[in-house]
Design an enzyme around this catalytic site. Structure first.
Site, PDB file in Angstrom:
ATOM      1  N   ILE A  50      52.402 -50.004  16.734  1.00  0.00           N
ATOM      2  CA  ILE A  50      52.561 -49.323  18.026  1.00  0.00           C
ATOM      3  C   ILE A  50      53.875 -49.738  18.697  1.00  0.00           C
ATOM      4  O   ILE A  50      54.474 -48.978  19.449  1.00  0.00           O
ATOM      5  CB  ILE A  50      51.379 -49.693  18.966  1.00  0.00           C
ATOM      6  CG1 ILE A  50      50.027 -49.469  18.266  1.00  0.00           C
ATOM      7  CG2 ILE A  50      51.464 -48.938  20.280  1.00  0.00           C
ATOM      8  CD1 ILE A  50      49.717 -48.056  17.858  1.00  0.00           C
ATOM      9  N   THR A  51      54.334 -50.931  18.430  1.00  0.00           N
ATOM     10  CA  THR A  51      55.487 -51.522  19.112  1.00  0.00           C
ATOM     11  C   THR A  51      56.709 -50.596  19.156  1.00  0.00           C
ATOM     12  O   THR A  51      57.096 -50.017  18.156  1.00  0.00           O
ATOM     13  CB  THR A  51      55.888 -52.832  18.400  1.00  0.00           C
ATOM     14  OG1 THR A  51      54.747 -53.671  18.340  1.00  0.00           O
ATOM     15  CG2 THR A  51      57.024 -53.530  19.131  1.00  0.00           C
ATOM     16  N   GLU A  84      60.595 -32.209  16.720  1.00  0.00           N
ATOM     17  CA  GLU A  84      61.512 -32.144  17.852  1.00  0.00           C
ATOM     18  C   GLU A  84      62.942 -32.200  17.326  1.00  0.00           C
ATOM     19  O   GLU A  84      63.159 -32.454  16.139  1.00  0.00           O
ATOM     20  CB  GLU A  84      61.231 -33.264  18.858  1.00  0.00           C
ATOM     21  CG  GLU A  84      61.215 -34.643  18.257  1.00  0.00           C
ATOM     22  CD  GLU A  84      60.669 -35.691  19.235  1.00  0.00           C
ATOM     23  OE1 GLU A  84      61.401 -36.638  19.501  1.00  0.00           O
ATOM     24  OE2 GLU A  84      59.538 -35.550  19.720  1.00  0.00           O
ATOM     25  N   GLY A 135      47.164 -60.450  24.053  1.00  0.00           N
ATOM     26  CA  GLY A 135      48.092 -59.958  25.077  1.00  0.00           C
ATOM     27  C   GLY A 135      47.394 -58.932  25.959  1.00  0.00           C
ATOM     28  O   GLY A 135      46.317 -58.439  25.620  1.00  0.00           O
ATOM     29  N   HIS A 181      63.878 -40.381  22.568  1.00  0.00           N
ATOM     30  CA  HIS A 181      63.632 -40.795  21.194  1.00  0.00           C
ATOM     31  C   HIS A 181      64.956 -40.963  20.484  1.00  0.00           C
ATOM     32  O   HIS A 181      65.847 -40.135  20.633  1.00  0.00           O
ATOM     33  CB  HIS A 181      62.844 -39.729  20.424  1.00  0.00           C
ATOM     34  CG  HIS A 181      61.379 -39.784  20.700  1.00  0.00           C
ATOM     35  ND1 HIS A 181      60.524 -38.850  20.207  1.00  0.00           N
ATOM     36  CD2 HIS A 181      60.629 -40.647  21.398  1.00  0.00           C
ATOM     37  CE1 HIS A 181      59.300 -39.138  20.606  1.00  0.00           C
ATOM     38  NE2 HIS A 181      59.341 -40.227  21.336  1.00  0.00           N
TER      39      HIS A 181
END
Lengths: 294, 385
Positions: A96-97, A209, A18, A247
């Site tokens: 990573i997706t 966070e 990809g 997030h």
């Protein structure tokens, strides 16, 4: 040394044919990572600039000796790739997706755990052991070799911290981006345990966070299990309540998950917490006796 | 994505959960018609994504269609904690004998669904948890096996559910668990879980939140999104695929990555300013997305300066620079922009900006320096207005 990736890493990249997959696989190789294989079902036998492509991850383990898997697979297929990787014989999976459904990850998490395989991510920027191996999408040239371990949920914020440290002449051992999704394979506590056990790391910067209670749990863990000094940072001190900030993790409800409750928990555990990335780098410099620029 | 009560109930019903018959109404006339069709006593319920509707006067009983119309007139337009009522749910009134509580949470720490059951329904469950924790029964479910009947039964015993309705409550828990899994829910809550005087068990309210990442396999739920209730800027952002949250300050923020953008909001406040928004262009942003994002930020007329805080990883700073240059050509940008570019292709990006010689763009080297500059420019502009 460093954690999870390094000189011994033999990387197989799923989704290597990809656009993003090939770009980052080659980028990782350029950094010095030993990229031994790629995987795209049906494209076995081809190669991407000399990197052999296999049909399955298991084939790449058998034939190219891969021991670490990086997943660059679209979200609808990524969870299957996690199962495939966990089943293939690799020791570390770095996903990573972004955008994998949470219920799918819930099941995959337990599968991976049962297999005894280490999963980092999903929705993470990857792992970089500075000067040895970079697995993921991090712009590793901003990091400098050293002995500060850095763990964070967020990609770009990790880069910011890494750069602030580098700018002050403080090097890093491993930069570990654990990802921002509700279900991740490696959490702050796992990362702290890895850095605690790593001889090449002598200080840890933990970036958290708002949302959830991972940072509070990490504070408890530090009290009981971490002897190396930890410097903390919590993003979202000024975030409004009840609003999702990108997030999935970053949402405050009521008093739980606020930046202040995390800062308090960390402070109570003996962690010095900086109010912004620059302040964090200064705290690290002070703790190491490095001269802080005016 | 959070669903309205009536949408949640529609999903409940698909999984066999007993709910009252009802109809959606947007006007008093529609409410009257709905009451006529339902017959008998009805409840007129405000549909907003916010708790405390009853106390705010958003839920009213009506004995006949004329009364339903009058109550609807009272409720439509009501402001419930910042949410204006535009939509009503008219449903058959229920006789109340007992009120229980049941919920399924996606427990990210335990990595298992968490069930909570209590006989103390109809009130704030956090209060129950705090004052009488023994009355709140909880149980984690192994997601691989799913909820099995014996576990639901154990939970019912643990919560002291009355024997006459125990089997029906167990059945409903299994149905709701089925809905939780099959609809990719992050939260399913029924409060109250109603017991009628003749022993019927009913979900009288619904809180239903669905994982945004799973909407691709639930097009039916994706279509439930109430675009009109969204802030126009948030709606535009949603269409452009960027994350925007409106805040009420004067410094517009554009950054890449949720963590960095949150950190950017913090440094703006620490520099004495107030952020006007949270805007995350995400990873690998293109010039077009930068232009669209800038347009979204500028549609808020409180914005007095804009802070671009980009740390290129997967995002290339040249794309960001091109986006800024294109935006300034296409849009009438009156406010000053402070740009901080770092990471992938930052030198080339900065050179593009320098070559373009843009009058209202200032380049800063550090995040803190840029924040201070953006705050100073915002207050300067305010002073001259």
């Amino acid at each position: 040394m460093g954690v999870l990736v390094g000189k011994d890493t033999r990387l197989v990249v799923s989704g290597i044919t990809g656009r993003e997959g090939s770009f980052h696989a080659l980028n990782n190789r350029k950094y010095g990572t030993n990229v031994v294989a790629g995987v795209t079902p049906g494209k076995g036998g081809q190669d991407v600039e000399g990197i052999p492509v296999f049909n399955t991850i298991a084939d790449s383990v058998k034939e190219a000796g891969a021991n670490t898997s990086m997943l660059f697979v679209p979200p609808r297929f990524a969870v299957d790739a996690i199962y495939e990787a966990a089943d293939s014989g690799v020791e570390v999976i770095i996903c990573i997706t972004e955008g994998i459904p949470a219920h799918d990850m819930l099941l995959a998490y337990h599968y991976v755990k049962e297999k005894g395989v280490r999963l980092v991510g999903p929705n993470c920027p990857g792992v970089c052991t500075v000067g040895e191996a970079n697995v993921g999408i991090m712009p590793a040239h901003i990091f400098t070799p050293g002995s500060v371990g850095l763990v964070s949920r967020s990609g770009t914020l990790t880069y910011q911290l890494g750069k602030e440290l580098s700018d002050m002449g403080i090097g890093q051992s491993t930069i570990l981006g654990i990802g921002g999704d509700p279900i991740i394979g490696t959490n702050h506590r796992d990362a702290l345990a890895l850095f605690e056990a790593d001889p090449a790391t002598d200080m840890i910067v933990m970036v958290g966070e708002i949302g959830g209670n991972e940072e509070e749990l990490a504070a408890e863990f530090i009290k009981d299990h971490v002897t190396k000094p930890v410097i903390g940072y919590i993003a979202g001190l000024t975030a409004p309540e009840g609003k999702a900030m990108g997030h999935a993790g970053a949402i405050i409800s009521g008093n739980s998950g606020t930046a202040q409750s995390k800062v308090d928990a960390l402070t109570e555990a003996g962690v010095k917490v900086g109010e912004n990335p620059t302040a964090v780098a200064r705290l690290v410099a002070e703790a190491r006796g490095v001269a802080v620029p005016a | 994505m959070d669903l309205y009560e009536h949408q949640g109930k529609e999903l409940f019903a698909r999984h066999g959960v007993n709910v009252s018959a009802g109809k959606v109404a947007y006007t008093p006339e529609e409410a009257e018609q709905a009451a006529k069709e339902l017959g008998g006593q009805v409840v007129v319920k405000a549909q907003v994504l916010m708790g405390g509707r009853g106390k705010a006067g958003g839920i009213k009983l009506a004995n006949d269609p004329a009364e339903a119309k009058a109550k609807a007139e009272d409720i439509i337009g009501l402001d419930i904690k910042g949410h204006v009522v535009r939509r009503l749910w008219i449903e058959d009134a229920s006789d109340i004998d007992r009120e229980y509580y049941f919920s399924i949470n996606f427990d990210r720490t335990a990595k298992m669904p968490l069930l909570m059951l209590s006989t103390e329904g109809g009130m704030d469950i956090e209060e129950v948890a705090e004052k009488t924790p023994e009355k709140l029964a909880t149980m984690h479910v192994d997601p691989v096996w799913g909820l099995r009947a014996f576990e639901a039964r154990q939970l019912a015993f643990q919560a002291n559910i009355d024997a006459d309705v125990r089997n029906k409550v167990v059945a409903m828990m299994l149905q709701l668990y089925d809905a939780f899994v099959k609809e990719d829910a992050m939260l399913v809550e029924v409060n109250p879980l109603l017991i009628t005087p003749d022993g019927e068990v009913k979900a009288l309210d619904s809180k239903f939140s669905v994982d945004d990442n799973a909407l691709f396999r639930h097009p039916y739920i994706a279509e439930m999104r109430d675009v009109q209730a969204q802030d126009p800027q948030e709606q535009m952002a949603h269409e452009k695929g960027v994350t925007y949250v409106k805040l009420d300050g004067e410094v517009g923020i554009l950054g890449n990555g949720a963590g960095l953008v949150m950190s950017t909001l913090d440094v703006i406040q620490q520099a004495g300013g107030r952020p006007a928004n949270f805007l995350d262009v995400g990873g690998g942003a293109t010039a077009e997305e930068i232009v669209a994002s800038l347009e979204i930020i500028l549609s808020d007329d409180k914005v007095r300066s804009i802070f671009f805080n980009i740390f290129g990883g997967i995002t290339r700073c040249t794309e960001v620079a091109q986006g800024i240059i294109t935006a300034l050509e296409q849009l009438d940008v009156q406010v000053p922009i402070v740009v901080r570019l770092d990471g992938t292709a930052s030198e080339e990006g900065l050179k593009m900006l320098a070559d373009a010689n843009l009058s209202n763009v200032t380049v800063a080297d550090t995040m803190l320096g840029a924040a201070a500059e953006a705050v100073a420019l915002a207050s300067g502009t305010t002073a001259t207005v």
